[in-house]
Design a protein around this motif. Sequence first.
Motif, short mmCIF file in Angstrom:
data_model
loop_
_atom_site.label_atom_id
_atom_site.label_comp_id
_atom_site.label_asym_id
_atom_site.label_seq_id
_atom_site.Cartn_x
_atom_site.Cartn_y
_atom_site.Cartn_z
N CYS A 94 -21.29 -19.86 -10.23
CA CYS A 94 -20.46 -18.65 -10.26
C CYS A 94 -19.78 -18.39 -8.92
CB CYS A 94 -21.31 -17.44 -10.67
SG CYS A 94 -22.32 -16.71 -9.35
N ARG A 95 -20.39 -18.86 -7.82
CA ARG A 95 -19.86 -18.75 -6.45
C ARG A 95 -19.82 -17.32 -5.95
NH1 ARG A 95 -15.13 -23.44 -6.64
NH2 ARG A 95 -15.71 -24.23 -8.70
N GLU A 96 -20.38 -16.37 -6.71
CA GLU A 96 -20.31 -14.96 -6.34
C GLU A 96 -21.68 -14.31 -6.15
OE1 GLU A 96 -18.13 -13.23 -9.51
OE2 GLU A 96 -16.18 -14.03 -8.86
N CYS A 97 -22.73 -14.88 -6.71
CA CYS A 97 -24.06 -14.27 -6.62
C CYS A 97 -24.66 -14.50 -5.24
CB CYS A 97 -24.98 -14.82 -7.70
SG CYS A 97 -25.46 -16.55 -7.47
N GLU A 98 -25.79 -13.86 -5.00
CA GLU A 98 -26.46 -13.96 -3.70
C GLU A 98 -26.82 -15.40 -3.37
OE1 GLU A 98 -30.43 -12.08 -1.44
OE2 GLU A 98 -29.68 -11.22 -3.32
N SER A 99 -27.33 -16.13 -4.36
CA SER A 99 -27.72 -17.52 -4.12
C SER A 99 -26.51 -18.38 -3.77
CB SER A 99 -28.43 -18.09 -5.34
OG SER A 99 -29.68 -17.47 -5.53
N CYS A 100 -25.43 -18.24 -4.52
CA CYS A 100 -24.24 -19.04 -4.25
C CYS A 100 -23.68 -18.73 -2.87
CB CYS A 100 -23.19 -18.80 -5.32
SG CYS A 100 -23.55 -19.57 -6.91
N LYS A 101 -23.61 -17.46 -2.52
CA LYS A 101 -23.07 -17.08 -1.21
C LYS A 101 -23.95 -17.58 -0.07
CE LYS A 101 -20.44 -13.04 -2.72
NZ LYS A 101 -20.29 -11.56 -2.67
N ALA A 102 -25.24 -17.82 -0.35
CA ALA A 102 -26.16 -18.34 0.66
C ALA A 102 -26.15 -19.86 0.71
CB ALA A 102 -27.57 -17.82 0.39
N GLY A 103 -25.26 -20.50 -0.08
CA GLY A 103 -25.21 -21.95 -0.10
C GLY A 103 -26.32 -22.58 -0.92
N ARG A 104 -26.88 -21.81 -1.84
CA ARG A 104 -27.95 -22.31 -2.71
C ARG A 104 -27.47 -22.27 -4.16
NH1 ARG A 104 -33.15 -21.91 -0.60
NH2 ARG A 104 -34.01 -20.72 -2.35
N GLU A 105 -26.36 -22.97 -4.38
CA GLU A 105 -25.73 -22.95 -5.70
C GLU A 105 -26.65 -23.46 -6.80
OE1 GLU A 105 -22.48 -23.98 -2.63
OE2 GLU A 105 -24.53 -24.65 -3.06
N GLN A 106 -27.65 -24.27 -6.44
CA GLN A 106 -28.56 -24.79 -7.45
C GLN A 106 -29.37 -23.68 -8.12
OE1 GLN A 106 -29.03 -24.91 -4.18
NE2 GLN A 106 -31.13 -25.37 -3.57
N TYR A 107 -29.45 -22.52 -7.46
CA TYR A 107 -30.19 -21.39 -8.01
C TYR A 107 -29.25 -20.26 -8.44
CZ TYR A 107 -33.99 -23.91 -5.72
OH TYR A 107 -34.87 -24.89 -5.31
N CYS A 108 -28.04 -20.62 -8.78
CA CYS A 108 -27.03 -19.64 -9.21
C CYS A 108 -27.60 -18.71 -10.27
CB CYS A 108 -25.80 -20.37 -9.77
SG CYS A 108 -24.55 -19.29 -10.48
N GLU A 109 -27.39 -17.40 -10.06
CA GLU A 109 -27.98 -16.41 -10.97
C GLU A 109 -27.30 -16.41 -12.33
OE1 GLU A 109 -27.87 -12.81 -8.63
OE2 GLU A 109 -28.73 -13.92 -6.94
N ARG A 110 -26.06 -16.80 -12.39
CA ARG A 110 -25.38 -16.93 -13.69
C ARG A 110 -25.74 -18.25 -14.36
NH1 ARG A 110 -18.77 -16.83 -14.70
NH2 ARG A 110 -18.86 -17.37 -16.92
N GLY A 111 -26.12 -19.21 -13.54
CA GLY A 111 -26.48 -20.53 -14.04
C GLY A 111 -25.51 -21.58 -13.57
N GLN A 112 -26.00 -22.52 -12.73
CA GLN A 112 -25.13 -23.61 -12.30
C GLN A 112 -24.82 -24.51 -13.49
OE1 GLN A 112 -26.40 -26.89 -12.29
NE2 GLN A 112 -28.59 -26.73 -11.94
N VAL A 113 -23.68 -25.17 -13.42
CA VAL A 113 -23.23 -26.05 -14.50
C VAL A 113 -23.65 -27.47 -14.18
CG1 VAL A 113 -21.24 -26.94 -15.77
CG2 VAL A 113 -21.28 -24.54 -15.01
N GLY A 114 -24.50 -28.04 -15.03
CA GLY A 114 -24.96 -29.41 -14.82
C GLY A 114 -23.84 -30.42 -14.97
N THR A 115 -23.98 -31.53 -14.28
CA THR A 115 -22.97 -32.58 -14.32
C THR A 115 -22.85 -33.18 -15.72
OG1 THR A 115 -23.44 -33.04 -12.00
CG2 THR A 115 -22.28 -34.76 -13.22
#
Length: 346
Positions: A94-115
């Motif tokens: 999502c690039r907007e949640c706390e995890s994404c903003k902290a550079g921890r996109e793997q724990y995206c609160e909306r859900g990272q998109v798998g390859t």
Amino acid sequence: MTTVAAYAAPAAKAPLERTTIERRDVREHDVLIDIQYAGICHSDIHQAREGWGEAIFPMVPGHEIAGVVTEVGSAVTRFKVGDRVGVGCMVDSCRECESCKAGREQYCERGQVGTYNAVGYDGEVTYGGYSQKIVVDEAFTVRIPDGLSLDVAAPLLCAGITTYSPLKRFGAGPGKKVAVVGLGGLGHMAVKIAHALGAEVTVLSQSLRKKDDGLKLGADHYYATSDPATFTELAGRFDLIVSTVSAPLDFGAYLSLLKADGTLANVGAPEEPISLNLFSLIGGGKNLAGSMIGGIAETQEMLDFCAEHGIGAEIELIEASQINEAYERVLASDVRYRFVIDTATI
């Protein structure tokens, strides 16, 4: 849309077969990558055989991707045609949640998109690296340093970052005693990286069959967990244990090997649930943790670290026609230590 050749599982537990898939046109922030090598991860097998739950078929696995940029979108700033790049386990967040903003996109609160085996925010199913080309947003693409050849770099996009992240997070380094459970695709990278970080490294494996390999890879010690004396001799020894196995463990026994305040970090993901007597945690104030890959910035950090220290995966290069055989050999622990597909053979 561009049609490319790929290997896909048409249904759960079905053999993978050659087919074609559609890749989207390059958008303004996208890069088109000519895939040259794709690693085979045990996760591919779990998902293709629905070991982790219901999956999307047909499925093109592969999240250890190394290749060369052949086209860039109009707004791309990080890459140019000809750059050596990699793609790991995720292609968006999502690039907007706390995890994404902290550079921890793997724990995206909306859900990272798998390859692969995922549905992107655009509603399209994702297909992975067992294919000739892939289109990825530049924000989820990393640069492979010149010091790493693409074939041995490919497995770093999963096996490398999956082990680097917890080793860094839990302080592996000089003066620390680190144990690695299992010497497979993940475990052999954990040994190499922990050694390069300066830790004293011990391998805990079912048998001593791979002892010589473990010591060559950088382990200082090697013990067989099938020997009950191992757990007596090593009681209270380690600051950190990284478990890379995908089978249930006797967690009480492994927690007994930790010092007070020590951590047992799990990166292997068994299909079955585990049980745990909490007194094995309470006594000694120990920690039971999990870790899943790393963020994009940390993945780039890992690649740079591996290039600096001359670390690549130990691989067996195969043709695409050998994928199904490779799956069976992974399940039989008959690989040292990562299969990598030469995608020119797809």
